[in-house]
Design an enzyme around this catalytic site. Structure first.
Site, PDB file in Angstrom:
ATOM      1  N   CYS A   1       0.823  -1.192   0.000  1.00 41.57           N
ATOM      2  CA  CYS A   1       0.000   0.000   0.000  1.00 41.57           C
ATOM      3  C   CYS A   1       0.865   1.252   0.000  1.00 41.57           C
ATOM      4  O   CYS A   1       2.075   1.176   0.109  1.00 41.57           O
ATOM      5  CB  CYS A   1      -0.856   0.026   1.263  1.00 41.57           C
ATOM      6  SG  CYS A   1      -1.550  -1.561   1.674  1.00 41.57           S
TER       7      CYS A   1
ATOM      8  N   ARG B   1       0.550   2.705  -6.002  1.00 43.01           N
ATOM      9  CA  ARG B   1       0.944   1.616  -5.109  1.00 43.01           C
ATOM     10  C   ARG B   1      -0.228   0.700  -4.767  1.00 43.01           C
ATOM     11  O   ARG B   1      -0.028  -0.367  -4.177  1.00 43.01           O
ATOM     12  CB  ARG B   1       1.516   2.184  -3.799  1.00 43.01           C
ATOM     13  CG  ARG B   1       2.760   3.015  -3.982  1.00 43.01           C
ATOM     14  CD  ARG B   1       3.274   3.477  -2.639  1.00 43.01           C
ATOM     15  NE  ARG B   1       3.811   2.364  -1.892  1.00 43.01           N
ATOM     16  CZ  ARG B   1       5.074   1.973  -1.913  1.00 43.01           C
ATOM     17  NH1 ARG B   1       5.938   2.621  -2.667  1.00 43.01           N
ATOM     18  NH2 ARG B   1       5.479   0.949  -1.210  1.00 43.01           N
TER      19      ARG B   1
ATOM     20  N   TRP C   1      -3.866  -1.980  -1.778  1.00 43.65           N
ATOM     21  CA  TRP C   1      -3.964  -2.938  -2.884  1.00 43.65           C
ATOM     22  C   TRP C   1      -4.121  -4.342  -2.330  1.00 43.65           C
ATOM     23  O   TRP C   1      -3.451  -4.730  -1.393  1.00 43.65           O
ATOM     24  CB  TRP C   1      -2.692  -2.882  -3.736  1.00 43.65           C
ATOM     25  CG  TRP C   1      -2.669  -3.861  -4.859  1.00 43.65           C
ATOM     26  CD1 TRP C   1      -3.183  -3.678  -6.112  1.00 43.65           C
ATOM     27  CD2 TRP C   1      -2.089  -5.168  -4.849  1.00 43.65           C
ATOM     28  NE1 TRP C   1      -2.963  -4.792  -6.863  1.00 43.65           N
ATOM     29  CE2 TRP C   1      -2.304  -5.728  -6.116  1.00 43.65           C
ATOM     30  CE3 TRP C   1      -1.426  -5.940  -3.882  1.00 43.65           C
ATOM     31  CZ2 TRP C   1      -1.874  -6.993  -6.460  1.00 43.65           C
ATOM     32  CZ3 TRP C   1      -1.000  -7.205  -4.229  1.00 43.65           C
ATOM     33  CH2 TRP C   1      -1.218  -7.710  -5.508  1.00 43.65           C
TER      34      TRP C   1
ATOM     35  N   ASN D   1       1.383  -1.024   6.079  1.00 46.78           N
ATOM     36  CA  ASN D   1       1.772  -1.687   4.833  1.00 46.78           C
ATOM     37  C   ASN D   1       2.588  -2.905   5.240  1.00 46.78           C
ATOM     38  O   ASN D   1       3.585  -2.756   5.947  1.00 46.78           O
ATOM     39  CB  ASN D   1       2.623  -0.722   3.992  1.00 46.78           C
ATOM     40  CG  ASN D   1       3.166  -1.361   2.733  1.00 46.78           C
ATOM     41  OD1 ASN D   1       2.612  -2.333   2.243  1.00 46.78           O
ATOM     42  ND2 ASN D   1       4.244  -0.809   2.215  1.00 46.78           N
ATOM     43  N   GLY D   2       2.143  -4.106   4.838  1.00 46.39           N
ATOM     44  CA  GLY D   2       2.902  -5.306   5.184  1.00 46.39           C
ATOM     45  C   GLY D   2       2.015  -6.402   5.730  1.00 46.39           C
ATOM     46  O   GLY D   2       0.819  -6.452   5.440  1.00 46.39           O
TER      47      GLY D   2
ATOM     48  N   GLU E   1       8.903  -8.915 -23.138  1.00 48.12           N
ATOM     49  CA  GLU E   1       8.467  -7.618 -22.604  1.00 48.12           C
ATOM     50  C   GLU E   1       7.243  -7.101 -23.382  1.00 48.12           C
ATOM     51  O   GLU E   1       6.301  -6.566 -22.786  1.00 48.12           O
ATOM     52  CB  GLU E   1       9.634  -6.617 -22.669  1.00 48.12           C
ATOM     53  CG  GLU E   1       9.330  -5.198 -22.273  1.00 48.12           C
ATOM     54  CD  GLU E   1       8.880  -5.013 -20.820  1.00 48.12           C
ATOM     55  OE1 GLU E   1       8.889  -5.976 -20.045  1.00 48.12           O
ATOM     56  OE2 GLU E   1       8.480  -3.882 -20.489  1.00 48.12           O
TER      57      GLU E   1
ATOM     58  N   LYS F   1       3.710  -6.373 -21.553  1.00 43.09           N
ATOM     59  CA  LYS F   1       3.068  -5.056 -21.619  1.00 43.09           C
ATOM     60  C   LYS F   1       1.622  -5.203 -22.090  1.00 43.09           C
ATOM     61  O   LYS F   1       0.712  -4.578 -21.558  1.00 43.09           O
ATOM     62  CB  LYS F   1       3.827  -4.147 -22.600  1.00 43.09           C
ATOM     63  CG  LYS F   1       5.089  -3.540 -22.032  1.00 43.09           C
ATOM     64  CD  LYS F   1       4.776  -2.332 -21.170  1.00 43.09           C
ATOM     65  CE  LYS F   1       5.948  -1.924 -20.302  1.00 43.09           C
ATOM     66  NZ  LYS F   1       6.250  -2.855 -19.218  1.00 43.09           N
TER      67      LYS F   1
ATOM     68  N   GLU G   1      -0.584  -6.900 -19.344  1.00 46.50           N
ATOM     69  CA  GLU G   1      -0.882  -6.116 -18.143  1.00 46.50           C
ATOM     70  C   GLU G   1      -1.723  -4.886 -18.442  1.00 46.50           C
ATOM     71  O   GLU G   1      -2.533  -4.480 -17.620  1.00 46.50           O
ATOM     72  CB  GLU G   1       0.389  -5.765 -17.351  1.00 46.50           C
ATOM     73  CG  GLU G   1       1.414  -4.918 -18.057  1.00 46.50           C
ATOM     74  CD  GLU G   1       2.679  -4.677 -17.221  1.00 46.50           C
ATOM     75  OE1 GLU G   1       2.698  -4.972 -16.026  1.00 46.50           O
ATOM     76  OE2 GLU G   1       3.670  -4.190 -17.797  1.00 46.50           O
TER      77      GLU G   1
ATOM     78  N   HIS H   1       8.857 -25.897 -32.115  1.00 48.10           N
ATOM     79  CA  HIS H   1       8.718 -26.859 -31.015  1.00 48.10           C
ATOM     80  C   HIS H   1       7.376 -26.707 -30.300  1.00 48.10           C
ATOM     81  O   HIS H   1       7.214 -27.231 -29.207  1.00 48.10           O
ATOM     82  CB  HIS H   1       9.872 -26.684 -30.023  1.00 48.10           C
ATOM     83  CG  HIS H   1      11.216 -26.913 -30.648  1.00 48.10           C
ATOM     84  ND1 HIS H   1      11.582 -28.108 -31.206  1.00 48.10           N
ATOM     85  CD2 HIS H   1      12.253 -26.070 -30.847  1.00 48.10           C
ATOM     86  CE1 HIS H   1      12.808 -28.003 -31.700  1.00 48.10           C
ATOM     87  NE2 HIS H   1      13.230 -26.771 -31.500  1.00 48.10           N
TER      88      HIS H   1
ATOM     89  N   LYS I   1       2.261  -1.106  -8.560  1.00 50.93           N
ATOM     90  CA  LYS I   1       3.603  -0.867  -9.069  1.00 50.93           C
ATOM     91  C   LYS I   1       4.683  -1.447  -8.174  1.00 50.93           C
ATOM     92  O   LYS I   1       5.685  -1.958  -8.632  1.00 50.93           O
ATOM     93  CB  LYS I   1       3.832   0.633  -9.224  1.00 50.93           C
ATOM     94  CG  LYS I   1       5.163   0.931  -9.875  1.00 50.93           C
ATOM     95  CD  LYS I   1       5.155   2.212 -10.593  1.00 50.93           C
ATOM     96  CE  LYS I   1       6.408   2.351 -11.433  1.00 50.93           C
ATOM     97  NZ  LYS I   1       6.438   1.403 -12.562  1.00 50.93           N
TER      98      LYS I   1
HETATM   99  C1  G6P Z   1       5.568  -4.977 -10.552  1.00 51.37           C
HETATM  100  C2  G6P Z   1       5.374  -3.900 -11.594  1.00 51.37           C
HETATM  101  C3  G6P Z   1       6.309  -4.106 -12.764  1.00 51.37           C
HETATM  102  C4  G6P Z   1       7.742  -4.216 -12.270  1.00 51.37           C
HETATM  103  C5  G6P Z   1       7.895  -5.297 -11.197  1.00 51.37           C
HETATM  104  C6  G6P Z   1       9.255  -5.239 -10.533  1.00 51.37           C
HETATM  105  O1  G6P Z   1       5.117  -6.188 -11.038  1.00 51.37           O
HETATM  106  O2  G6P Z   1       4.033  -3.891 -12.050  1.00 51.37           O
HETATM  107  O3  G6P Z   1       6.209  -3.013 -13.661  1.00 51.37           O
HETATM  108  O4  G6P Z   1       8.565  -4.528 -13.351  1.00 51.37           O
HETATM  109  O5  G6P Z   1       6.936  -5.087 -10.167  1.00 51.37           O
HETATM  110  O6  G6P Z   1       9.362  -4.036  -9.832  1.00 51.37           O
HETATM  111  P1  G6P Z   1      10.745  -3.372  -9.408  1.00 51.37           P
HETATM  112  O7  G6P Z   1      10.344  -2.154  -8.640  1.00 51.37           O
HETATM  113  O8  G6P Z   1      11.451  -4.376  -8.551  1.00 51.37           O
HETATM  114  O9  G6P Z   1      11.498  -3.074 -10.651  1.00 51.37           O
END
Ligand code: G6P
Length: 640
Positions: free
Chosen positions: A22, A47, A95, A121-122, A510, A514, A517, A533, A635
């Site tokens: 959070c 967050r 979250w 948070n935690g 990647e 993208k 998500e 394969h 995030k």
């Molecule tokens: C979350 C985010 C991603 C990010 C990953 C790692 O899943 O949605 O965008 O790549 O965490 O986060 P970090 O802060 O360790 O790069």
């Protein structure tokens, strides 16, 4: 308010509790705490956005408001029913992946005497036992969360204090922290302490901010960046008191004073605002030339040496290294996969890339001569932090690539290279990813230099190539109208595939990540060589496939990937191809051909990633989705 039966709550409560991370904020000063807390929550909403809440210490005591859903719901509730004025307060944005994000579970949680409000948070791992203890004492808990027990324990500890600690909120917080197991950052305000905010931290992020006669706490500096850039690092197992009259005091959980480290945030509030863009992600994509240029700036010393930001390792330590692991999650893991090619090629060290969440569970072979590189934008990702700690326990050296000063991962590492991408707000990582790639190349060169596998002039030549990347990125960004048009064409597709080879393979992963998500479209990324394969079975008439063509410097893979494209097209695929300028061999087989500037093979991901970002952003936007805050994600993932 309903009181859940203990037995009936277990599964949901457990999942709710285990999956929380959070944004939290605390404020004490002379301005409207409500305005400051809400503004901080707005900046930290990335967050988590399942619920939000606020508590203020007003003249007549504690007042709170909290609402399930995005912060806008809380703001509306506050507009309908304004809170009294106050200059001390706290807030929370939450979250959760499971369990009900309903009003009663939103933070803050308040003690039975309605004097203490707590945000958290935690995970409080022993909350079950603590909850039973409170219930046995006759208390009715009003939420399903672990956090509520902290509010009750805190009020009880505060009321029970005698001697020199009597009536001291920080002492009550210390007493409670000593009873908690798990990880937490906590912030509290108390009706009897109108000029104080107290926070505590164990294995979850919490930073302080020092303004002019006002003080802040936040999960990260974005919480208070609009008001001050003077920040305080708080260490593990510390309690911090912000007092409008007496300033900041920090102690450990035993009450011994500690001197916190101050730091200056090198970006300002404008950097964390949309600045006219429809989405943070669009702004952050456009900031990529600067993110790379800033990350590369000043890395080559006058004597031609690559320099990191912090190094607590000797040259001898570095020379002794005989193996490299890179651990990271999500997009950062894709940067790690690219780094592997550079590290092995430039240093001749074996390099393995591992998802941080898997690393310690397979008992990797680590010793003093192993270097573990942790890549993390936030510096707080719990999976990555745990992998790093496991590596340290095994006596491995640890180097961090991180975008967040003062965060836990760089603080616990032996060496650090900061990416200087500035604040990244959109959940999907873009500019931090490109900056991570640049940082990975620098770390690879640093190792090559320390181990003598490259001469200084060779390193300088590669640095010169790196320094051309910001312009090449800007050039690529200028070509993205074509990609947006392709996005409009593909927006209704149920499946899109992404294919690459060599350093193009992580970029295919990647691209798929993208799209998943942001646009919630089924997407798979895979290595071109794996088509035959299995993956080729997925191709039907019209299936879109985005392929990254390796640079022609790698002739053998270049022609193989072109053959793969022909094979896919023969089975009906719609081929979207990303290739370097002047590469016309693939043109006859491409339904859409996206050119990026020519750059050395190993550096190409910095450019080929860009069409992937723009494509996903465009498709999500056309589908009417929230590009910056995709469903179910957050995030910064600070729980395992
Ligand atoms: C979350 C985010 C991603 C990010 C990953 C790692 O899943 O949605 O965008 O790549 O965490 O986060 P970090 O802060 O360790 O790069």
């Amino acid at each position: 308010m309903s009181v859940p039966r203990h037995g009936a709550q277990s599964c949901d409560v457990l999942m709710t509790t285990l999956s929380r991370m959070c944004g939290i904020i605390g404020y004490v000063g002379t301005k409207s705490a409500e305005d400051i807390v809400l503004e901080g929550l707005r900046r930290m909403e990335y967050r988590g956005y399942d619920s939000a809440g606020i508590a203020l210490v007003a003249v007549d005591g504690l007042v709170t408001a909290k609402k399930a859903g995005k912060l806008a719901n809380l703001e509306k509730a506050l507009a309908d029913q304004p809170l009294p004025p106050a200059t001390t307060g706290l807030g929370h944005t939450r979250w959760a992946t499971h369990g009900p994000p309903v009003d009663r579970n939103a933070h803050p949680h308040v003690s039975a005497d309605r004097k203490a409000a707590v945000v958290h948070n935690g995970i409080i791992e022993n909350f079950g036992a603590l909850r039973s203890e409170l219930e046995r004492a006759g208390l009715e808990l009003s939420s399903d969360t672990d956090t509520e027990v902290v509010a009750h324990l805190l009020a009880a500890a505060h009321a029970a204090q005698t001697g020199p600690d009597a009536g001291r909120l920080a002492a009550a917080m210390r007493a409670v922290c000593l009873r908690l197991e798990g990880s937490f950052s906590l912030v509290t305000v108390h009706a009897d302490h109108p000029g104080q905010v107290v926070g505590a931290r164990r294995n979850q992020p919490l930073v302080g901010g020092i303004g002019d006669g006002e003080y802040f706490l936040g999960s990260d500096v974005s919480a208070f960046i609009a008001h001050t850039r003077d920040a305080l690092e708080l260490g593990q197992d510390q309690v911090v008191t912000l007092d409008v009259e007496h300033g900041v005091t920090v102690t450990d959980f035993a009450g011994t004073p500690v001197q916190p480290k101050r730091f200056y945030v090198d970006w300002d509030a404008a950097a964390a605002e949309k600045g006219g863009y429809a989405w943070f992600m669009l702004k952050e994509i456009d900031e990529q030339p600067a993110a790379i240029a800033d990350t590369l700036r000043g890395r080559l010393s006058e004597t031609g040496q690559i320099v990191l930001d912090e190094v607590r390792l000797s040259d001898e330590d570095l020379r002794d290294i005989d193996k490299v692991f890179i651990v990271a999650c999500g997009t950062a893991n894709h940067a790690a996969m690219v780094a592997k090619y550079a590290i092995e090629h430039w240093t001749r060290l074996p390099c393995e890339v591992e998802l941080a969440s898997e690393f310690r569970y397979r008992d990797p072979v680590l010793d003093r001569s192993t270097l573990v590189i942790a890549i993390s934008q936030s510096g707080e990702t719990m999976d990555t932090l745990m992998a790093l700690r496991h590596a340290k326990d095994q006596r491995a050296r640890v180097l961090a690539i991180c975008n967040t000063n003062g965060s836990t991962i760089p603080r616990e590492s032996d060496a650090v290279l900061y990416t200087r991408a500035g604040p990244e707000v959109a959940v999907a990582s873009t500019k931090a990813f490109l900056a991570q790639l640049a940082a990975c190349y620098l770390v690879a060169l640093y190792l090559a230099q320390a181990r003598g596998t490259k001469y200084a002039d060779e390193i300088a030549a590669i640095v010169a190539q790196l320094n051309m990347l910001p312009d090449a990125v800007a050039d690529t960004l200028g070509r993205m109208d074509q990609v947006r048009a392709i996005g409009r064409e593909l927006a209704k597709e149920p499946t899109i595939l992404f294919v690459g080879r060599h350093v193009g393979y992580p970029i295919a992963l990647e691209g798929a990540l993208k799209l998943k998500e942001l646009a919630y479209i089924h997407a798979e990324g895979f290595a071109a060589g794996e088509l035959k394969h299995g993956y080729i079975s997925l191709i039907e008439e019209g299936t879109p496939v985005v392929t990254v063509i390796p640079a022609r410097g790698r002739n053998s893979v270049h022609s193989k990937v072109i053959s793969n494209i022909q094979e896919m097209r023969a089975r009906g695929a719609k081929t979207i191809v990303i290739a370097a300028d002047g590469d016309d061999e693939v043109a006859p087989y491409a339904d859409h051909l996206i050119y990026v500037p020519t750059t050395p093979t190993l550096l190409a991901p910095v450019l080929t990633a860009i069409p992937m970002q723009v494509l996903a952003c465009e498709i999500a936007d056309i589908r009417g989705l929230d590009v910056d805050q995709p469903r179910n994600l957050a995030k910064s993932v600070t729980v395992e």
